[in-house]
Design a protein around this motif. Structure first.
Motif, PDB file in Angstrom:
ATOM      1  N   ALA A 141     -13.122  -7.020   3.103  1.00  0.00           N
ATOM      2  CA  ALA A 141     -13.507  -7.542   1.960  1.00  0.00           C
ATOM      3  C   ALA A 141     -13.209  -6.620   0.485  1.00  0.00           C
ATOM      4  O   ALA A 141     -12.029  -6.071   0.793  1.00  0.00           O
ATOM      5  N   PHE A 142     -14.167  -5.918  -0.500  1.00  0.00           N
ATOM      6  CA  PHE A 142     -13.639  -5.812  -2.245  1.00  0.00           C
ATOM      7  C   PHE A 142     -13.418  -3.969  -1.116  1.00  0.00           C
ATOM      8  O   PHE A 142     -12.303  -3.138  -1.998  1.00  0.00           O
ATOM      9  N   LYS A 143     -13.359  -3.131  -0.426  1.00  0.00           N
ATOM     10  CA  LYS A 143     -13.300  -1.858  -0.206  1.00  0.00           C
ATOM     11  C   LYS A 143     -11.572  -1.764   0.369  1.00  0.00           C
ATOM     12  O   LYS A 143     -10.513  -1.123  -0.401  1.00  0.00           O
ATOM     13  N   TRP A 144     -11.772  -2.905   1.363  1.00  0.00           N
ATOM     14  CA  TRP A 144     -10.227  -3.191   1.894  1.00  0.00           C
ATOM     15  C   TRP A 144      -9.177  -3.324   0.662  1.00  0.00           C
ATOM     16  O   TRP A 144      -7.908  -3.214   0.733  1.00  0.00           O
ATOM     17  N   SER A 145      -9.350  -4.149  -0.138  1.00  0.00           N
ATOM     18  CA  SER A 145      -8.737  -4.564  -1.133  1.00  0.00           C
ATOM     19  C   SER A 145      -8.409  -3.897  -2.435  1.00  0.00           C
ATOM     20  O   SER A 145      -7.111  -3.018  -2.743  1.00  0.00           O
ATOM     21  N   LEU A 146      -9.450  -2.856  -2.584  1.00  0.00           N
ATOM     22  CA  LEU A 146      -9.031  -1.831  -2.712  1.00  0.00           C
ATOM     23  C   LEU A 146      -7.925  -0.958  -2.581  1.00  0.00           C
ATOM     24  O   LEU A 146      -6.665   0.313  -3.268  1.00  0.00           O
ATOM     25  N   PHE A 147      -8.257  -0.839  -1.011  1.00  0.00           N
ATOM     26  CA  PHE A 147      -6.590   0.460  -0.474  1.00  0.00           C
ATOM     27  C   PHE A 147      -5.675  -0.235  -0.727  1.00  0.00           C
ATOM     28  O   PHE A 147      -4.267   0.127  -1.123  1.00  0.00           O
ATOM     29  N   PHE A 148      -5.458  -1.961  -0.800  1.00  0.00           N
ATOM     30  CA  PHE A 148      -4.421  -2.073  -0.828  1.00  0.00           C
ATOM     31  C   PHE A 148      -3.726  -2.507  -2.447  1.00  0.00           C
ATOM     32  O   PHE A 148      -2.894  -2.052  -3.159  1.00  0.00           O
ATOM     33  N   VAL A 149      -5.186  -2.349  -3.961  1.00  0.00           N
ATOM     34  CA  VAL A 149      -4.133  -2.267  -4.776  1.00  0.00           C
ATOM     35  C   VAL A 149      -3.895  -0.720  -5.028  1.00  0.00           C
ATOM     36  O   VAL A 149      -2.581  -0.492  -5.606  1.00  0.00           O
ATOM     37  N   ALA A 150      -4.029   0.543  -4.553  1.00  0.00           N
ATOM     38  CA  ALA A 150      -3.989   1.662  -4.481  1.00  0.00           C
ATOM     39  C   ALA A 150      -2.262   1.745  -4.039  1.00  0.00           C
ATOM     40  O   ALA A 150      -1.624   2.509  -4.527  1.00  0.00           O
ATOM     41  N   GLU A 151      -2.303   0.809  -3.050  1.00  0.00           N
ATOM     42  CA  GLU A 151      -0.573   0.572  -2.454  1.00  0.00           C
ATOM     43  C   GLU A 151       0.280   0.523  -3.216  1.00  0.00           C
ATOM     44  O   GLU A 151       1.233   1.182  -4.102  1.00  0.00           O
ATOM     45  N   TYR A 152      -0.807  -0.326  -3.905  1.00  0.00           N
ATOM     46  CA  TYR A 152       1.073  -1.202  -4.657  1.00  0.00           C
ATOM     47  C   TYR A 152       1.164  -0.332  -6.104  1.00  0.00           C
ATOM     48  O   TYR A 152       2.148  -0.380  -6.785  1.00  0.00           O
ATOM     49  N   CYS A 153       0.023  -0.008  -6.511  1.00  0.00           N
ATOM     50  CA  CYS A 153      -0.455   1.202  -7.215  1.00  0.00           C
ATOM     51  C   CYS A 153       0.902   2.636  -6.858  1.00  0.00           C
ATOM     52  O   CYS A 153       1.691   2.826  -7.904  1.00  0.00           O
ATOM     53  N   HIS A 154       0.875   3.244  -6.399  1.00  0.00           N
ATOM     54  CA  HIS A 154       1.588   3.942  -5.839  1.00  0.00           C
ATOM     55  C   HIS A 154       2.647   3.674  -5.861  1.00  0.00           C
ATOM     56  O   HIS A 154       3.934   4.114  -6.164  1.00  0.00           O
ATOM     57  N   MET A 155       3.193   2.001  -5.632  1.00  0.00           N
ATOM     58  CA  MET A 155       4.503   1.820  -4.942  1.00  0.00           C
ATOM     59  C   MET A 155       4.796   1.684  -6.475  1.00  0.00           C
ATOM     60  O   MET A 155       6.177   2.054  -6.946  1.00  0.00           O
ATOM     61  N   ILE A 156       3.912   1.591  -8.035  1.00  0.00           N
ATOM     62  CA  ILE A 156       4.766   1.168  -9.119  1.00  0.00           C
ATOM     63  C   ILE A 156       5.416   2.160  -9.816  1.00  0.00           C
ATOM     64  O   ILE A 156       5.766   2.801 -10.056  1.00  0.00           O
ATOM     65  N   VAL A 157       3.855   3.105  -9.689  1.00  0.00           N
ATOM     66  CA  VAL A 157       4.116   4.615  -9.950  1.00  0.00           C
ATOM     67  C   VAL A 157       5.339   5.351  -9.647  1.00  0.00           C
ATOM     68  O   VAL A 157       6.483   5.455 -10.243  1.00  0.00           O
ATOM     69  N   GLY A 158       5.846   5.200  -8.317  1.00  0.00           N
ATOM     70  CA  GLY A 158       6.889   5.718  -7.461  1.00  0.00           C
ATOM     71  C   GLY A 158       7.901   4.760  -8.201  1.00  0.00           C
ATOM     72  O   GLY A 158       8.755   6.079  -8.422  1.00  0.00           O
ATOM     73  N   SER A 159       7.893   4.078  -7.944  1.00  0.00           N
ATOM     74  CA  SER A 159       9.609   2.748  -8.655  1.00  0.00           C
ATOM     75  C   SER A 159       9.292   3.441  -9.450  1.00  0.00           C
ATOM     76  O   SER A 159      11.122   4.185 -10.671  1.00  0.00           O
ATOM     77  N   ALA A 160       8.088   3.732 -10.471  1.00  0.00           N
ATOM     78  CA  ALA A 160       9.222   3.734 -11.929  1.00  0.00           C
ATOM     79  C   ALA A 160       9.631   5.908 -12.192  1.00  0.00           C
ATOM     80  O   ALA A 160      10.254   5.730 -13.402  1.00  0.00           O
ATOM     81  N   VAL A 161       9.052   6.614 -11.151  1.00  0.00           N
ATOM     82  CA  VAL A 161       9.534   8.264 -11.638  1.00  0.00           C
ATOM     83  C   VAL A 161      11.069   7.438 -10.690  1.00  0.00           C
ATOM     84  O   VAL A 161      12.137   7.675 -11.379  1.00  0.00           O
ATOM     85  N   PHE A 162      10.914   6.905 -10.029  1.00  0.00           N
ATOM     86  CA  PHE A 162      12.604   6.817  -9.563  1.00  0.00           C
ATOM     87  C   PHE A 162      13.231   6.132 -10.038  1.00  0.00           C
ATOM     88  O   PHE A 162      14.976   6.290 -10.465  1.00  0.00           O
ATOM     89  N   ILE A 163      13.678   5.208 -10.979  1.00  0.00           N
ATOM     90  CA  ILE A 163      13.647   5.008 -12.168  1.00  0.00           C
ATOM     91  C   ILE A 163      14.397   5.717 -13.826  1.00  0.00           C
ATOM     92  O   ILE A 163      15.433   5.693 -13.923  1.00  0.00           O
TER      93      ILE A 163
END
Lengths: 175, 386
Positions: free
Chosen positions: B267-289
């Motif tokens: 449920a919600f706890k699981w989805s928090l892990f996933f939103v965090a992973e995508y946030c990491h991806m967004i910030v990581g690709s922002a730094v890469f760009i």
């Protein structure tokens, strides 16, 4: 002043979690307390305007070293309960060390030589840990020898770990 | 339009508003990424993907079936499900750490974005001002430092679950993230050696990196991906490993660890892990760009300032700082979304590495390569500055 409140807050956080590292029975909880303690130290660095040092502290110690500690703790599977209670000699020795530390701090604050040396620096002094350039210059001029010695110590420790952990077969002289 | 009333507000109100605005953009994008992942995976595998969900009354709106087929409403359905579903805490877990882990995952994921600039505008004095929450001198180091704390969420989740598969996932995560952090840090050093010319104050600011790629001339306007392709490649590979994306998703690897570190979560706890992973991806690709792909500049050798000036000749409102800021953010966001698409493209194309292969690549291939890269560029830069 707000920075004073922040200092007390982070000082209590740092020392409190440092105590928790020692007193916790659970090794993973100990490692996590160490993590909080290191983040508290980084916050104290920020209050001293040493932003670079703060970032390095979080990056190297909180981000990598404690993660390695946790890795080892989990790998060795040392769950809580098997930590022995302190021996009498340990308690006596730590009480003595604490007394020495308190005495040292007392003389330090009573003599007040620290205060004069700080106020002597009248002009704006850029903190060494604030900018990359100031930090790098100090590291490669004033503190060159200590840095080299510490690096050498780390190298020796690393070699020692390799020698201790690796099984040398047929190499009697290494043992 | 006059925006001086905004700058008259107290600083803390402005900072709060700015922070909220960034989170209100970042969080929905991260959530929408999970939807995009399902749709893109479906297209790559030749399936239609989610294409049925639609709210009852909206179905009467003509033409809305396009959005339905694209699975846009599935996102709301998924989100609602995660919020209202029963959130089980299995018996035998360490309750405090079990609940703390998803919270710990969100904190670094959302706080790294504070030092990432995402646009720029010319103020009335003709000076380029970055659009960023905190323009600090040690920008990149701050991103690395805070995002390196993200690993504790995975380790804690694995350990607190008190179960074998999550535990293995947590142990894998701690080893993998440390292994690839080294190559990642070493790979960006040539960039900062190059922009910190002798005599400067020394900077790690991401805004300065973009400024350096916006200079006139052939070499000034070249993005770092052209001048330092190997650095960009090493950084990208390490980024995949740091964000636990396939082919490096060892902590999760559902084929051998069930679900890895989040096996016991729901449920919600699981989805928090996933939103965090995508946030990491967004910030990581922002730094890469920002580092290698020119940040908010639309094309190599074409800077944002030049293109806005050219546009202002045709459209009068283009000279307004607000337009320039919005254009910069739009270009930057477009690049980030493409980068996210690239992450997904790779995920559904390459098979997962074995764990020993991950360690071999990290320590025996990527790390020596990044050290050699650093030495080569150090010598080259030293010769050029002679």
């Amino acid at each position: 002043m707000s920075s004073d409140i922040l200092f007390y807050l982070f000082a209590v956080l740092t020392t409190g979690s440092a105590l928790a590292v020692v007193l916790n029975k659970n090794t993973v909880a100990s490692a996590l307390s160490l993590l909080i303690s290191l983040v508290g130290v980084a916050a104290l660095f920020v209050l001293l305007d040493a932003f670079l040092l703060a970032a390095l502290m979080v990056f190297v110690y909180a981000g990598a070293v404690v993660a390695l500690f946790l890795f080892i703790v989990m790998l060795l599977d040392t769950y809580g309960g098997d930590r022995k209670p302190f021996k009498k000699a340990t308690i006596v020795a730590s009480a003595f060390a604490l007394a020495l530390l308190v005495l040292g701090l007392m003389t330090f604050t009573r003599r007040g030589s620290l205060e004069t040396s700080v106020s002597a620096a009248t002009t704006e002094v850029v903190p060494v840990g604030a900018s990359l350039r100031a930090y790098g210059e100090q590291l490669f001029t004033t503190y060159l020898l200590p840095v080299q010695i510490v690096g050498f110590l780390l190298l020796i420790a690393m070699l020692g770990v390799i020698v201790l952990s690796k099984k040398f077969e047929g190499l009697e002289d290494v043992k | 339009m006059d925006f001086s009333f905004y700058f008259d507000l107290p600083l803390w109100i402005r900072l709060t508003l700015q922070g909220l605005a960034v989170i209100l953009v970042l969080f929905p994008i991260a959530a929408a990424c999970s939807m995009a992942e399902r749709k893109i995976s479906a297209w790559i595998q030749g399936r239609p993907g989610p294409n049925r969900t639609i709210p009852p009354l909206l179905a009467w709106v003509p033409g809305i079936w396009i959005l339905q087929k694209l699975g846009v409403f599935q996102l709301a359905a998924d989100g609602g499900k995660f919020v209202f579903k029963e959130d089980p805490v299995p018996g035998g877990v360490n309750k405090f750490y079990f609940i703390a882990a998803p919270i710990l995952a969100m904190i670094p994921a959302l706080s790294t974005v504070t030092v990432v600039p995402f646009g720029a505008y010319l103020d009335s004095a003709g000076k380029l001002v970055p659009i960023v929450l905190a323009n600090v001198d040690i920008g990149l180091l701050a991103v690395f430092a805070v995002s390196s704390l993200g690993v504790y969420a995975v380790i804690l989740a694995g350990w607190a679950s008190n179960s074998k598969y999550p535990f293995l996932g947590g142990v894998r995560a701690s080893a993998q993230l440390i292994s690839y952090e080294l190559s990642m840090t070493l790979s960006v050093l040539p960039v900062f050696l190059w922009i910190n010319a002798p005599g400067g104050q020394g900077t790690l600011s991401l805004f300065d990196v973009v400024q350096f790629q916006s200079q006139p001339g052939f070499w000034g306007g070249a993005w770092f991906v052209f001048t330092m392709p190997l650095s960009a490649f090493i950084f990208l590979v390490a980024l995949f490993a740091e964000t636990n994306r396939q082919p490096f998703d060892m902590p999760e690897s559902e084929s051998d660890l069930v679900g890895g570190f989040h096996t016991e979560y729901g449920a919600f706890k699981w989805s928090l892990f996933f939103v965090a992973e995508y946030c990491h991806m967004i910030v990581g690709s922002a730094v890469f760009i920002l580092l290698f792909f020119g940040g908010w500049n639309p094309l190599p050798w074409v800077t944002l300032t030049d293109s806005v000036n050219a546009l202002a000749g045709v459209l009068p409102f283009a000279a307004h700082p607000l337009f320039m800021g919005a254009l910069g953010i739009a270009i930057f966001l477009g690049k980030i979304l493409f980068s996210i698409f690239f992450f997904m493209w790779v995920r559904w194309t390459l098979p997962r590495f074995r764990y020993d292969q991950v360690m071999n690549i990290g320590w025996k291939k990527l790390l020596p390569l990044s050290i050699a890269n650093l030495i080569a560029y150090t010598l080259g830069i030293a010769l050029l500055h002679k």
